[in-house]
Scaffold this motif. Sequence first.
Motif, PDB file in Angstrom:
ATOM      1  N   ILE A   1       0.839  -1.199   0.000  1.00 47.23           N
ATOM      2  CA  ILE A   1       0.000   0.000   0.000  1.00 47.23           C
ATOM      3  C   ILE A   1       0.872   1.246   0.000  1.00 47.23           C
ATOM      4  CG2 ILE A   1      -1.585   1.392   1.382  1.00 47.23           C
ATOM      5  CD1 ILE A   1      -3.066  -1.016   2.170  1.00 47.23           C
ATOM      6  N   LYS A   2       1.912   1.240   0.816  1.00 45.01           N
ATOM      7  CA  LYS A   2       2.793   2.409   0.887  1.00 45.01           C
ATOM      8  C   LYS A   2       3.485   2.659  -0.451  1.00 45.01           C
ATOM      9  CE  LYS A   2       3.643   1.939   5.851  1.00 45.01           C
ATOM     10  NZ  LYS A   2       4.644   1.677   6.916  1.00 45.01           N
ATOM     11  N   ILE A   3       3.941   1.583  -1.072  1.00 50.14           N
ATOM     12  CA  ILE A   3       4.596   1.717  -2.377  1.00 50.14           C
ATOM     13  C   ILE A   3       3.622   2.254  -3.415  1.00 50.14           C
ATOM     14  CG2 ILE A   3       5.633   0.431  -4.290  1.00 50.14           C
ATOM     15  CD1 ILE A   3       6.791  -1.495  -2.161  1.00 50.14           C
ATOM     16  N   SER A   4       2.430   1.669  -3.477  1.00 47.36           N
ATOM     17  CA  SER A   4       1.459   2.098  -4.483  1.00 47.36           C
ATOM     18  C   SER A   4       0.973   3.519  -4.203  1.00 47.36           C
ATOM     19  CB  SER A   4       0.281   1.126  -4.547  1.00 47.36           C
ATOM     20  OG  SER A   4      -0.386   1.043  -3.306  1.00 47.36           O
ATOM     21  N   GLY A   5       0.908   3.914  -2.949  1.00 44.63           N
ATOM     22  CA  GLY A   5       0.513   5.282  -2.609  1.00 44.63           C
ATOM     23  C   GLY A   5       1.501   6.302  -3.146  1.00 44.63           C
TER      24      GLY A   5
ATOM     25  N   ASP B   1      -1.430  -1.209 -10.498  1.00 43.93           N
ATOM     26  CA  ASP B   1      -2.346  -2.349 -10.464  1.00 43.93           C
ATOM     27  C   ASP B   1      -1.646  -3.604  -9.949  1.00 43.93           C
ATOM     28  OD1 ASP B   1      -4.238  -0.666 -11.521  1.00 43.93           O
ATOM     29  OD2 ASP B   1      -4.055  -1.411 -13.573  1.00 43.93           O
ATOM     30  N   ASN B   2      -0.380  -3.784 -10.323  1.00 51.50           N
ATOM     31  CA  ASN B   2       0.380  -4.956  -9.863  1.00 51.50           C
ATOM     32  C   ASN B   2       0.563  -4.942  -8.353  1.00 51.50           C
ATOM     33  OD1 ASN B   2       0.642  -6.020 -12.431  1.00 51.50           O
ATOM     34  ND2 ASN B   2       2.626  -5.068 -12.817  1.00 51.50           N
ATOM     35  N   GLU B   3       0.859  -3.745  -7.775  1.00 50.36           N
ATOM     36  CA  GLU B   3       1.009  -3.636  -6.325  1.00 50.36           C
ATOM     37  C   GLU B   3      -0.323  -3.966  -5.635  1.00 50.36           C
ATOM     38  OE1 GLU B   3       3.686  -3.256  -4.598  1.00 50.36           O
ATOM     39  OE2 GLU B   3       5.008  -2.916  -6.305  1.00 50.36           O
ATOM     40  N   PHE B   4      -1.419  -3.518  -6.232  1.00 50.20           N
ATOM     41  CA  PHE B   4      -2.741  -3.801  -5.661  1.00 50.20           C
ATOM     42  C   PHE B   4      -3.007  -5.309  -5.656  1.00 50.20           C
ATOM     43  CE2 PHE B   4      -7.314  -4.554  -6.473  1.00 50.20           C
ATOM     44  CZ  PHE B   4      -7.825  -4.073  -5.274  1.00 50.20           C
ATOM     45  N   ARG B   5      -2.700  -5.970  -6.764  1.00 45.68           N
ATOM     46  CA  ARG B   5      -2.944  -7.415  -6.830  1.00 45.68           C
ATOM     47  C   ARG B   5      -2.055  -8.170  -5.831  1.00 45.68           C
ATOM     48  NH1 ARG B   5      -4.061  -6.224 -12.483  1.00 45.68           N
ATOM     49  NH2 ARG B   5      -1.850  -6.233 -13.016  1.00 45.68           N
TER      50      ARG B   5
ATOM     51  N   PHE C   1     -10.020  -1.695   1.048  1.00 43.48           N
ATOM     52  CA  PHE C   1     -10.659  -0.492   0.510  1.00 43.48           C
ATOM     53  C   PHE C   1      -9.640   0.631   0.309  1.00 43.48           C
ATOM     54  CE2 PHE C   1     -14.655  -2.446   2.059  1.00 43.48           C
ATOM     55  CZ  PHE C   1     -15.436  -2.264   0.920  1.00 43.48           C
ATOM     56  N   ILE C   2      -8.668   0.726   1.215  1.00 45.02           N
ATOM     57  CA  ILE C   2      -7.617   1.745   1.072  1.00 45.02           C
ATOM     58  C   ILE C   2      -6.786   1.468  -0.173  1.00 45.02           C
ATOM     59  CG2 ILE C   2      -5.452   2.587   2.084  1.00 45.02           C
ATOM     60  CD1 ILE C   2      -6.810   2.216   4.854  1.00 45.02           C
ATOM     61  N   ALA C   3      -6.398   0.206  -0.342  1.00 42.65           N
ATOM     62  CA  ALA C   3      -5.589  -0.161  -1.517  1.00 42.65           C
ATOM     63  C   ALA C   3      -6.349   0.115  -2.812  1.00 42.65           C
ATOM     64  CB  ALA C   3      -5.197  -1.636  -1.429  1.00 42.65           C
ATOM     65  N   LYS C   4      -7.643  -0.191  -2.807  1.00 40.64           N
ATOM     66  CA  LYS C   4      -8.452   0.051  -3.998  1.00 40.64           C
ATOM     67  C   LYS C   4      -8.561   1.549  -4.279  1.00 40.64           C
ATOM     68  CE  LYS C   4     -10.964  -1.110  -7.482  1.00 40.64           C
ATOM     69  NZ  LYS C   4     -10.326  -1.781  -8.645  1.00 40.64           N
TER      70      LYS C   4
ATOM     71  N   ILE D   1      -6.861   6.271  -7.698  1.00 43.57           N
ATOM     72  CA  ILE D   1      -6.152   7.538  -7.901  1.00 43.57           C
ATOM     73  C   ILE D   1      -5.235   7.419  -9.116  1.00 43.57           C
ATOM     74  CG2 ILE D   1      -4.366   9.069  -6.942  1.00 43.57           C
ATOM     75  CD1 ILE D   1      -5.617   8.495  -4.163  1.00 43.57           C
ATOM     76  N   GLY D   2      -4.550   6.278  -9.232  1.00 38.57           N
ATOM     77  CA  GLY D   2      -3.713   6.041 -10.409  1.00 38.57           C
ATOM     78  C   GLY D   2      -4.528   6.030 -11.685  1.00 38.57           C
ATOM     79  N   ASP D   3      -5.742   5.454 -11.616  1.00 38.00           N
ATOM     80  CA  ASP D   3      -6.620   5.433 -12.793  1.00 38.00           C
ATOM     81  C   ASP D   3      -7.020   6.852 -13.198  1.00 38.00           C
ATOM     82  OD1 ASP D   3      -6.540   2.679 -12.930  1.00 38.00           O
ATOM     83  OD2 ASP D   3      -8.427   2.386 -11.859  1.00 38.00           O
ATOM     84  N   HIS D   4      -7.330   7.700 -12.223  1.00 38.34           N
ATOM     85  CA  HIS D   4      -7.728   9.071 -12.542  1.00 38.34           C
ATOM     86  C   HIS D   4      -6.555   9.855 -13.149  1.00 38.34           C
ATOM     87  CE1 HIS D   4     -11.659   8.553 -10.941  1.00 38.34           C
ATOM     88  NE2 HIS D   4     -11.251   8.356  -9.696  1.00 38.34           N
TER      89      HIS D   4
END
Length: 235
Positions: A126-130, A163-167, A192-195, A200-203
Motif C-alpha cells: 500500500i505504501k509503495i502504491s501510494g 495495479d500490480n502492487e494492488f494485486r 478499501f484503502i488499496a483500492k 487515484i492512479g486510474d484518474h
Amino acid sequence: MPDKHLSSRFDADLTALSTRLLEMGGLVESQIVLAIEALNTFGLDIVERVLEAERRLNVMEMEIDEEITNVIARRQPAARDLRLLMAASKCVANLERAGDEARKIVKRTRRIATAPSAPHVNIAEIKISGEMALKVLRRALDAFARMDTDEADQIIRDDEAIDNEFRAFMRKLVTYMAEDPRAISSALDYLFIAKAIERIGDHATNIAESVVYVVRGTDIRHEHRKKSEREVLPG
C-alpha cells in the motif's frame, strides 16, 4: 485588429482556467500526501484536515466547471480549443474523484486506528502504491500543463505498475484472513484503502489520456486497458 483582440481575450480565459485547474490539482496532491501520512501514523488530526480539504475541492470543481461553461458560451471555440475545454472539464472531474479517494483512505484509516485490537497487517505494498499514485498524478498534471503527449503516453504505459502492487496486496490479505479470522475486519479496511489508491492512479491515467485527445484529436480511453486484457487473456 478585432480578431487579434478576441484571440487575446480567449487566450487569457484559457490561461486563467489552466491556473485554476492546476491549483485544484495542487490541492488534490496535498490531500493524497496527508492521506498517506495519516495511514503511516494513524494521526486522527490529519484525517480531519483531509476531510476539510475535500469540501474545498468540491467547491472548486463547481466553480471551474461554471467557468468552462461560460468560456464555451462566450467564445464558441472549435477544433483543438474546444477539445481543450472539454478535456479540462474531464480533468476537473477526475481530480475531484481522486480527492474522494483520499477521503476514503482517511476514513478507513480512522476506523483502523480506533478499532479496539486490530491485528498487525504488513502494508508495504500500500505504501509503495501510494507513493506511485502520487507521483503519477503529479506527472499527469505536468503533462497537461505542457500538453506533453510523450509523457502522457508513458504515464498510460506505466498504469499497470500500480495495479500490480494492488494485486500483490490482495494476495497477502487473503493469506492474513485465512490464517487469523480476527484480521478480517481490518484487512477489509486495508483492501478499501488499496483500492482507493489504485483508483487515484486510474484518474491520473485519465488525465494523461485527455492530453492525447487535445493534441492528437484521438480518444484513446479504454484502449490500453483492452490491450492489457488481451495480453493476460490471449485469443
